[in-house]
Write an enzyme that holds these catalytic residues in place. Structure first.
Site, PDB file in Angstrom:
ATOM      1  N   HIS A   1       0.810  -1.376  -0.070  1.00 47.76           N
ATOM      2  CA  HIS A   1      -0.260  -0.145  -0.006  1.00 47.76           C
ATOM      3  C   HIS A   1       0.769   1.134   0.928  1.00 47.76           C
ATOM      4  O   HIS A   1       1.189   1.471   0.203  1.00 47.76           O
ATOM      5  CB  HIS A   1      -0.901   0.031   1.086  1.00 47.76           C
ATOM      6  CG  HIS A   1      -1.895   1.334   1.596  1.00 47.76           C
ATOM      7  ND1 HIS A   1      -2.743   1.336   0.109  1.00 47.76           N
ATOM      8  CD2 HIS A   1      -1.308   2.433   2.112  1.00 47.76           C
ATOM      9  CE1 HIS A   1      -3.225   2.536   0.895  1.00 47.76           C
ATOM     10  NE2 HIS A   1      -2.558   3.279   2.007  1.00 47.76           N
TER      11      HIS A   1
ATOM     12  N   GLY B   1      -5.716   3.579  -1.182  1.00 50.56           N
ATOM     13  CA  GLY B   1      -5.552   3.891  -2.598  1.00 50.56           C
ATOM     14  C   GLY B   1      -6.474   5.062  -3.076  1.00 50.56           C
ATOM     15  O   GLY B   1      -5.438   5.977  -4.051  1.00 50.56           O
TER      16      GLY B   1
ATOM     17  N   GLU C   1      -8.612  -3.356  -1.514  1.00 51.84           N
ATOM     18  CA  GLU C   1      -8.420  -2.587  -0.247  1.00 51.84           C
ATOM     19  C   GLU C   1      -8.511  -1.163   0.330  1.00 51.84           C
ATOM     20  O   GLU C   1      -7.742  -0.538   0.718  1.00 51.84           O
ATOM     21  CB  GLU C   1      -6.920  -3.039   0.821  1.00 51.84           C
ATOM     22  CG  GLU C   1      -6.406  -2.857   2.411  1.00 51.84           C
ATOM     23  CD  GLU C   1      -5.695  -3.505   2.781  1.00 51.84           C
ATOM     24  OE1 GLU C   1      -5.845  -4.573   3.617  1.00 51.84           O
ATOM     25  OE2 GLU C   1      -4.180  -2.744   2.882  1.00 51.84           O
ATOM     26  N   PRO C   2     -10.110  -0.705  -0.255  1.00 53.36           N
ATOM     27  CA  PRO C   2      -9.976   1.044  -0.343  1.00 53.36           C
ATOM     28  C   PRO C   2     -10.721   1.229   0.989  1.00 53.36           C
ATOM     29  O   PRO C   2     -11.027   0.258   2.001  1.00 53.36           O
ATOM     30  CB  PRO C   2     -10.626   1.039  -1.480  1.00 53.36           C
ATOM     31  CG  PRO C   2     -11.396  -0.762  -1.677  1.00 53.36           C
ATOM     32  CD  PRO C   2     -10.474  -1.951  -1.288  1.00 53.36           C
TER      33      PRO C   2
ATOM     34  N   ARG D   1     -11.138   5.763   1.524  1.00 52.62           N
ATOM     35  CA  ARG D   1     -11.821   6.787   0.698  1.00 52.62           C
ATOM     36  C   ARG D   1     -12.860   6.220  -0.459  1.00 52.62           C
ATOM     37  O   ARG D   1     -13.353   6.436  -0.301  1.00 52.62           O
ATOM     38  CB  ARG D   1     -10.662   7.416   0.264  1.00 52.62           C
ATOM     39  CG  ARG D   1     -10.679   8.475  -0.352  1.00 52.62           C
ATOM     40  CD  ARG D   1      -9.952   9.603  -0.722  1.00 52.62           C
ATOM     41  NE  ARG D   1      -8.167   9.191  -0.243  1.00 52.62           N
ATOM     42  CZ  ARG D   1      -8.241  10.423   0.788  1.00 52.62           C
ATOM     43  NH1 ARG D   1      -9.204  10.566   0.625  1.00 52.62           N
ATOM     44  NH2 ARG D   1      -6.892   9.914   1.653  1.00 52.62           N
TER      45      ARG D   1
ATOM     46  N   ARG E   1      -9.546  17.612   7.543  1.00 50.95           N
ATOM     47  CA  ARG E   1      -8.729  17.332   6.551  1.00 50.95           C
ATOM     48  C   ARG E   1      -7.917  19.002   5.662  1.00 50.95           C
ATOM     49  O   ARG E   1      -6.873  18.519   5.273  1.00 50.95           O
ATOM     50  CB  ARG E   1      -9.393  16.393   5.144  1.00 50.95           C
ATOM     51  CG  ARG E   1      -9.654  15.019   5.640  1.00 50.95           C
ATOM     52  CD  ARG E   1     -10.667  14.057   4.372  1.00 50.95           C
ATOM     53  NE  ARG E   1      -9.003  14.244   3.422  1.00 50.95           N
ATOM     54  CZ  ARG E   1      -8.881  14.140   2.244  1.00 50.95           C
ATOM     55  NH1 ARG E   1     -10.449  14.998   1.641  1.00 50.95           N
ATOM     56  NH2 ARG E   1      -8.497  13.934   1.273  1.00 50.95           N
TER      57      ARG E   1
ATOM     58  N   TYR F   1      -4.079  19.053   5.101  1.00 54.88           N
ATOM     59  CA  TYR F   1      -3.726  18.399   4.216  1.00 54.88           C
ATOM     60  C   TYR F   1      -3.925  20.002   2.929  1.00 54.88           C
ATOM     61  O   TYR F   1      -3.825  19.702   1.825  1.00 54.88           O
ATOM     62  CB  TYR F   1      -4.388  17.098   3.284  1.00 54.88           C
ATOM     63  CG  TYR F   1      -4.066  16.175   4.333  1.00 54.88           C
ATOM     64  CD1 TYR F   1      -3.512  15.003   5.071  1.00 54.88           C
ATOM     65  CD2 TYR F   1      -5.293  15.531   4.585  1.00 54.88           C
ATOM     66  CE1 TYR F   1      -2.746  14.233   5.461  1.00 54.88           C
ATOM     67  CE2 TYR F   1      -5.355  14.122   5.316  1.00 54.88           C
ATOM     68  CZ  TYR F   1      -4.256  14.164   6.059  1.00 54.88           C
ATOM     69  OH  TYR F   1      -4.613  12.718   6.294  1.00 54.88           O
TER      70      TYR F   1
ATOM     71  N   CYS G   1     -10.854  28.094  18.537  1.00 50.49           N
ATOM     72  CA  CYS G   1      -9.761  29.124  18.768  1.00 50.49           C
ATOM     73  C   CYS G   1      -8.462  29.167  18.325  1.00 50.49           C
ATOM     74  O   CYS G   1      -7.576  28.728  19.186  1.00 50.49           O
ATOM     75  CB  CYS G   1      -9.621  29.302  20.427  1.00 50.49           C
ATOM     76  SG  CYS G   1     -11.469  30.542  20.679  1.00 50.49           S
ATOM     77  N   GLU G   2      -8.272  29.062  16.481  1.00 47.98           N
ATOM     78  CA  GLU G   2      -7.635  28.954  16.171  1.00 47.98           C
ATOM     79  C   GLU G   2      -7.335  28.989  14.973  1.00 47.98           C
ATOM     80  O   GLU G   2      -8.342  28.757  14.247  1.00 47.98           O
ATOM     81  CB  GLU G   2      -7.118  27.625  16.404  1.00 47.98           C
ATOM     82  CG  GLU G   2      -5.726  26.542  15.736  1.00 47.98           C
ATOM     83  CD  GLU G   2      -4.897  25.953  16.188  1.00 47.98           C
ATOM     84  OE1 GLU G   2      -4.859  25.867  17.317  1.00 47.98           O
ATOM     85  OE2 GLU G   2      -4.102  25.646  15.589  1.00 47.98           O
TER      86      GLU G   2
END
Ligand SMILES: *Cc1c(COP(=O)(O)O)cnc(C)c1O
Length: 419
Positions: free
Chosen positions: A189, A225, A266-267, A269, A305, A309, A338-339
């Site tokens: 993978h 992937g 083996e997905p 997503r 996410r 990313y 608060c960021e």
């Protein structure tokens, strides 16, 4: 799928009804979409769902009923798979533990239940062998290259911590010998959300590695992937072409070994991303100089996410008054935390960008699409925010599959020692 910047219903259920039923923020999943994505992969002998993408028990149950098997990367995920009705042992193994380490609990669980183990480090071979010799194992091989949608999701190459380095394969075979553990399968993978060109390179590496191991090999796994479609300009991968590449490798190995070789995929997503929608309420619409902000009651505590990313997610406004004659404007969409990084419209590196969305007011809802994978599961309690609710829509009916956390849930286990 969100196909426009206005959204009235999800899988046939009005957003207003979903909000009334479950409150906000809530993740809603479309069961039909998950079934469709599993069916897409039916040419493969085994579809093994990488549950880390979305591990709610109801999702696991749905996946199981569709005939898919499951991957677990922790003791907690093994327990989830068992709780959702997967049996521990079987051929092919219903649950495979794939990791680079055993913590003590996961080793105990694998030994106790006879869970199949996919070893991602040579140490795992010894640790399992000492406890349970004679068991067949599979090896996760790092082929020496990798690729992902982000450097953080690249899981191959010498910078990656994952898998057994390809050049150490023969050492590992020697290492397994004294424990009478046959290497019955190989797995690679190389990363998450990559492209077919990179994924296809794995085929050649797999064939070489399988030949090096020899006829004890009964299965090969192409890993996960598979990319999904987040933007309207993204296109679906050519699954038939991808299958054919792997099938050719499998057939050559079968010919060489003289017995069947099972082909797994083996997905994570791919199966669940498109099924998920995060519904939030717009709680403030404010201007900072020439920027307009929609601030939601959901933040990176719900969907990490974008901040992790710089990931792009489709968004749409669901008007609370049903009036969809709304001009569009460029806005920045953020959350309550608060960021300053708590922004859903950002690119990799943290650069804030705008999104063209319909005019909205406090009380309208914002729907973030393609949040079924690595959405809820990456949620946190930062700023003492409760984890969101989750619901599943099936056959036009929406049902709760996780209640929103309460304050009591939040402080469970905390103690003030008596003085
Ligand atoms: C994360 C992971 C997957 C799934 O990756 P996706 O990109 O979500 O398909 C599959 N296998 C292993 C071992 C993983 O760690």
């Amino acid at each position: 799928m969100l196909t426009s910047t206005l959204c009235k219903e999800i899988a046939g259920v009005p957003v207003a009804d979903l909000v009334r039923q479950f409150g906000t923020p809530t993740f809603v999943y479309d069961a039909a979409m998950i079934r469709r994505r599993i069916a897409d992969l039916s040419p493969f002998d085994t579809v093994r769902y990488a549950q880390k993408a979305c591990s709610n028990l109801t999702i696991l149950d749905l996946v199981r009923r569709q005939g898919a098997l499951v991957d677990a990367v922790s003791a907690g995920e093994i327990r989830r798979a068992l709780a959702a009705g997967f049996t521990a042992e079987g051929d092919p193994p219903p649950i495979v533990y794939t990791a680079d380490i055993f913590d003590r609990e996961s080793l105990d669980l694998c030994v106790e239940h006879g869970i199949a183990v996919n070893c991602g480090s040579p140490d795992m071979i010894d640790q399992l062998g000492r406890r349970k010799p004679g068991q067949g194992i599979t090896l996760r091989i790092n082929p020496g290259f990798g690729h992902g949608h982000s450097q953080k999701t690249n899981t191959g190459g010498k910078q990656a911590k994952h898998g057994i380095w390809h050049a150490q394969l023969s050492d590992c075979l020697r290492q397994a010998k004294p424990y009478a553990m046959d290497v019955v399968g190989l797995h690679m993978h190389i990363g998450s959300g990559t492209d077919l060109e990179h994924l296809s390179q794995v085929c050649g590496a797999m064939e070489q590695a399988a030949i090096a191991v020899g006829p004890s090999i009964r299965s090969i796994s192409a890993g996960g992937g598979l990319p999904t479609v987040y933007r309207s300009t993204d296109s679906y991968v050519d699954l038939a072409a991808y299958f054919n590449l792997w099938d050719a490798v499998r057939r050559r190995l079968e010919q060489r070994f003289g017995h069947p070789v099972r082909l797994e995929i083996e997905p994570g997503r791919y199966l669940v991303a498109e099924s998920g929608f995060l519904i939030a309420e717009i709680r403030a619409v404010k201007r900072q100089d020439d920027n307009t902000f929609y601030l939601l009651d959901a933040g990176f505590n719900n969907l990490a996410r974008p901040i992790l990313y710089g990931s792009y997610h489709p968004m749409a406004v669901a008007p609370a008054d049903g009036n969809d004659a709304r001009p569009e404007q460029d806005v920045i969409v953020g959350g309550p935390l608060c960021e300053s990084g708590d922004i859903f419209t950002q690119e990799e590196g943290g650069f804030v960008v705008t999104r063209r969305l319909p005019k909205a007011a406090v009380g309208d809802w914002l729907v973030i699409g393609c949040t079924g994978a690595y959405g809820f599961v990456m949620g946190s309690n930062y700023n003492s925010k409760p984890l969101a609710a989750e619901a599943l829509i099936d056959g036009g009916q929406a049902r709760r599959i996780r209640r929103r956390q309460t304050f009591d849930d939040l402080i469970r286990g905390e103690e003030i020692p008596a003085s």
